[in-house]
Design a protein around this motif. Structure first.
Motif, PDB file in Angstrom:
ATOM      1  N   TRP A   1       5.929   4.966   1.623  1.00 29.99           N
ATOM      2  CA  TRP A   1       6.443   5.965   2.579  1.00 29.99           C
ATOM      3  C   TRP A   1       7.698   5.424   3.258  1.00 29.99           C
ATOM      4  CZ3 TRP A   1       1.603   7.208   6.122  1.00 29.99           C
ATOM      5  CH2 TRP A   1       0.998   8.412   5.717  1.00 29.99           C
TER       6      TRP A   1
ATOM      7  N   THR B   1      -5.014  14.321   1.568  1.00 28.08           N
ATOM      8  CA  THR B   1      -6.287  13.644   1.327  1.00 28.08           C
ATOM      9  C   THR B   1      -7.259  13.801   2.489  1.00 28.08           C
ATOM     10  OG1 THR B   1      -4.807  12.030   0.334  1.00 28.08           O
ATOM     11  CG2 THR B   1      -7.128  11.483   0.314  1.00 28.08           C
TER      12      THR B   1
ATOM     13  N   ASN C   1      -0.876  16.313  -2.056  1.00 29.67           N
ATOM     14  CA  ASN C   1      -2.329  16.478  -1.961  1.00 29.67           C
ATOM     15  C   ASN C   1      -2.780  15.845  -0.644  1.00 29.67           C
ATOM     16  OD1 ASN C   1      -4.997  17.156  -3.437  1.00 29.67           O
ATOM     17  ND2 ASN C   1      -5.313  15.028  -2.795  1.00 29.67           N
TER      18      ASN C   1
ATOM     19  N   PHE D   1      -2.618  12.789   7.017  1.00 28.29           N
ATOM     20  CA  PHE D   1      -1.633  11.920   6.361  1.00 28.29           C
ATOM     21  C   PHE D   1      -0.214  12.380   6.672  1.00 28.29           C
ATOM     22  CE2 PHE D   1      -5.447  10.508   4.221  1.00 28.29           C
ATOM     23  CZ  PHE D   1      -5.284   9.141   4.359  1.00 28.29           C
TER      24      PHE D   1
ATOM     25  N   VAL E   1       3.441  16.604   2.016  1.00 21.74           N
ATOM     26  CA  VAL E   1       2.370  15.895   1.306  1.00 21.74           C
ATOM     27  C   VAL E   1       1.842  16.819   0.207  1.00 21.74           C
ATOM     28  CG1 VAL E   1       0.084  14.867   1.552  1.00 21.74           C
ATOM     29  CG2 VAL E   1       1.785  14.541   3.355  1.00 21.74           C
TER      30      VAL E   1
ATOM     31  N   SER F   1       0.867  -1.183   0.000  1.00 24.49           N
ATOM     32  CA  SER F   1       0.000   0.000   0.000  1.00 24.49           C
ATOM     33  C   SER F   1       0.903   1.232   0.000  1.00 24.49           C
ATOM     34  CB  SER F   1      -0.941  -0.018   1.202  1.00 24.49           C
ATOM     35  OG  SER F   1      -0.297   0.508   2.339  1.00 24.49           O
ATOM     36  N   GLY F   2       0.290   2.401   0.035  1.00 32.53           N
ATOM     37  CA  GLY F   2       1.064   3.641   0.024  1.00 32.53           C
ATOM     38  C   GLY F   2       2.003   3.741   1.216  1.00 32.53           C
ATOM     39  N   THR F   3       1.574   3.231   2.348  1.00 30.17           N
ATOM     40  CA  THR F   3       2.382   3.300   3.566  1.00 30.17           C
ATOM     41  C   THR F   3       3.736   2.604   3.375  1.00 30.17           C
ATOM     42  OG1 THR F   3       0.349   3.359   4.850  1.00 30.17           O
ATOM     43  CG2 THR F   3       2.348   2.781   6.047  1.00 30.17           C
TER      44      THR F   3
ATOM     45  N   ILE G   1       0.566  10.432  -2.986  1.00 28.26           N
ATOM     46  CA  ILE G   1      -0.199   9.180  -3.054  1.00 28.26           C
ATOM     47  C   ILE G   1      -1.571   9.442  -3.664  1.00 28.26           C
ATOM     48  CG2 ILE G   1      -1.249   7.308  -1.688  1.00 28.26           C
ATOM     49  CD1 ILE G   1       1.205   7.366   0.117  1.00 28.26           C
ATOM     50  N   SER G   2      -2.206  10.534  -3.254  1.00 30.60           N
ATOM     51  CA  SER G   2      -3.527  10.812  -3.842  1.00 30.60           C
ATOM     52  C   SER G   2      -3.458  11.868  -4.943  1.00 30.60           C
ATOM     53  CB  SER G   2      -4.502  11.271  -2.762  1.00 30.60           C
ATOM     54  OG  SER G   2      -4.074  12.499  -2.194  1.00 30.60           O
TER      55      SER G   2
ATOM     56  N   GLN H   1      -4.320   3.099  -5.652  1.00 30.15           N
ATOM     57  CA  GLN H   1      -5.777   3.085  -5.480  1.00 30.15           C
ATOM     58  C   GLN H   1      -6.445   4.454  -5.521  1.00 30.15           C
ATOM     59  OE1 GLN H   1      -3.570   2.781  -3.040  1.00 30.15           O
ATOM     60  NE2 GLN H   1      -4.396   3.126  -1.005  1.00 30.15           N
ATOM     61  N   LYS H   2      -5.710   5.458  -6.002  1.00 29.08           N
ATOM     62  CA  LYS H   2      -6.307   6.794  -6.042  1.00 29.08           C
ATOM     63  C   LYS H   2      -6.430   7.225  -7.503  1.00 29.08           C
ATOM     64  CE  LYS H   2      -5.479   6.802  -1.394  1.00 29.08           C
ATOM     65  NZ  LYS H   2      -4.897   7.390  -0.218  1.00 29.08           N
TER      66      LYS H   2
ATOM     67  N   ASP I   1       4.998  13.068  -0.669  1.00 29.30           N
ATOM     68  CA  ASP I   1       3.891  12.112  -0.766  1.00 29.30           C
ATOM     69  C   ASP I   1       2.889  12.647  -1.775  1.00 29.30           C
ATOM     70  OD1 ASP I   1       1.284  11.125  -0.475  1.00 29.30           O
ATOM     71  OD2 ASP I   1       1.441  10.794   1.676  1.00 29.30           O
TER      72      ASP I   1
HETATM   73  C1  LIG Z   1      -4.075   7.028   0.911  1.00 31.88           C
HETATM   74  C2  LIG Z   1      -2.948   7.862   1.380  1.00 31.88           C
HETATM   75  C3  LIG Z   1      -1.907   7.348   2.163  1.00 31.88           C
HETATM   76  C4  LIG Z   1      -1.899   5.958   2.737  1.00 31.88           C
HETATM   77  O1  LIG Z   1      -1.788   4.995   1.797  1.00 31.88           O
HETATM   78  P1  LIG Z   1      -2.200   3.488   2.146  1.00 31.88           P
HETATM   79  O2  LIG Z   1      -2.334   2.930   0.772  1.00 31.88           O
HETATM   80  O3  LIG Z   1      -3.472   3.562   2.909  1.00 31.88           O
HETATM   81  O4  LIG Z   1      -1.110   2.885   2.911  1.00 31.88           O
HETATM   82  C5  LIG Z   1      -0.876   8.185   2.512  1.00 31.88           C
HETATM   83  N1  LIG Z   1      -0.848   9.460   2.128  1.00 31.88           N
HETATM   84  C6  LIG Z   1      -1.842  10.005   1.404  1.00 31.88           C
HETATM   85  C7  LIG Z   1      -1.769  11.453   1.041  1.00 31.88           C
HETATM   86  C8  LIG Z   1      -2.916   9.226   1.011  1.00 31.88           C
HETATM   87  O5  LIG Z   1      -3.909   9.758   0.312  1.00 31.88           O
END
Ligand SMILES: *Cc1c(COP(=O)(O)O)cnc(C)c1O
Length: 409
Positions: A74, A158, A156, A96, A154, A69-71, A187-188, A210-211, A185
């Protein structure tokens, strides 16, 4: 046995800011048979997705693809570039950013968190604005010994629906003449908001599947800079699974040292075909447009948008603040139960005070209008006083601002 086979009629409206709805085309691509990850066809798939994700990050440098996952991504960014006890500067834009800090501390890093001081509307002011690059510059200028090894922000946020200006953070590091790594980050943000890894001088960009990429959860990404790769050769935090060196080596031929998530890579290939086929600028423009429609709706309701700075409105999601005394989670639950629409919950310091409407990935005007209608009905049923119809405001905006060309993908 829990009742797992319950399906209401019609489609569920998954309007959370990730996981986002997965297009049928991607689900079908993922249903291909799993192939030998050491066989010749796999190498071709690997080389294709690695080249594609570089285009998505707007980079010419290596991108790591992890089954995580995103974590996980990180963690990978930190353990590859830093050593135990290293001083890391983190900026708190929301939940986040808060969680990334928690993870960094667990890894044995010495983190320092900066944020805008004070409150605004009963919530931390820093959770309603983007990263203030001048605060980062000020702090870095004080660090003449260069104890700070990395700056983490970060792109965006989230949890709030606020986007930060990453180019401005790069300029802050340069203006202070500070050699810290810049870890971001997105991620989103990736594949929904413009993101330029190379042009913005980011050392490690972190993302997930997943985003904006419209995939199920399960892929974590690190885009690297040459400086980050150099740093990884000296970094002493323990790493094995996440280590870039062996991955970079094997990626040259389209393979990975461990078993990659083959079927998600089929999906990633398809997602990149869709995004790059439409053109990233068209993808960014449509997210901006949905965000503008959602903002019109919130304003028509007479409610406050979580993001207090119009320059920083997220194209990915819109945070809706509830009036004093209304439990945002109760409203969300009612919307879920009555109208089969999922909205994002308020996280951490803003729990119960707001909810989030996702407008990312495989969305269109009508799915967003439906989500806004679900919010409007749910808030009315919950007794929230609304000034006017947000649905009407969003419809008016979308009608008056057509998409340049509706391309079939
Ligand atoms: C979703 C998200 C995460 C966490 O990612 P996971 O896939 O839940 O581990 C971290 N940072 C941001 C900005 C996110 O949107």
């Amino acid at each position: 046995m829990p009742q797992l086979d319950f399906h209401p009629s019609g489609r569920h409206f998954l309007q959370i800011p990730g996981p986002s709805p997965v297009p049928d085309r991607i689900l079908r691509a993922m249903s291909l048979p799993t192939i030998d990850h050491r066989g010749p066809e796999f190498g071709q798939l690997g080389l294709k997705v690695l080249a594609d994700v570089q285009k998505i990050f707007q980079t010419r440098h290596p991108v790591m693809i992890y089954p995580s996952s995103g974590t996980g991504a990180w963690e990978a960014a930190l353990v590859n570039t830093l050593s135990p006890g290293d001083h890391v500067l983190m900026y708190e834009t929301g939940h986040f950013a808060f969680l990334w800090n928690k993870l960094a501390k667990r890894l044995g890093l010495q983190t320092e968190v900066i944020a805008m001081p004070g409150e605004d509307g009963g919530v931390p002011r820093s959770w309603r604005h983007g990263v203030q690059a001048n605060l980062i510059e000020q702090r870095l200028r004080q660090d003449s010994a260069h104890a700070i090894k990395a700056v983490c922000v970060v792109h965006n946020e989230t949890s709030t629906g606020v986007t930060s200006d990453i180019a401005a953070v790069r300029q802050a590091l340069d203006a202070a003449g500070h050699p810290a790594l810049l870890l971001v980050d997105t991620i989103s943000g990736l594949a929904g908001a413009d993101y330029q890894h190379d042009a913005w001088g980011v050392d490690v960009s972190i993302s997930g599947s997943q985003k904006g990429l419209m995939l199920p959860p399960g892929i974590g990404l690190n885009a690297l800079s040459p400086k980050a790769i150099e740093a990884s050769k000296q970094a002493k935090l323990p790493k094995a699974f996440w280590a870039w060196d062996e991955i970079i080596d094997m990626n040259r031929n389209g393979y990975w040292p461990t078993t990659p998530n083959t079927n998600l890579l089929y999906g990633l290939s398809e997602a990149c075909d869709m995004l790059l086929g439409q053109g990233l600028s068209a993808v960014f423009a449509r997210h901006q447009r949905w965000a503008a429609g959602a903002q019109r709706a919130v304003r028509a309701w007479g409610l406050e948008i979580q993001c207090a700075d119009a320059q920083a409105y997220s194209p990915i999601l819109t945070g809706v603040m509830m009036p004093e005394g209304v439990d945002a989670d109760a409203v969300r639950q009612l919307i879920y139960e009555r109208f089969d629409c999922s909205l994002g919950t308020g996280l951490g310091k803003i729990k119960g005070k707001m909810f989030r409407i996702g407008h990312l990935g495989d969305c269109n005007d009508l799915t967003l209008i439906a989500a806004i209608a679900a919010c409007e009905m749910g808030m009315k049923v919950s007794g929230v006083k609304l000034a006017a119809s947000g649905v009407q405001a969003a419809m008016d905006y979308f009608s008056a601002n057509p998409i340049p060309a509706l391309k079939r993908a």
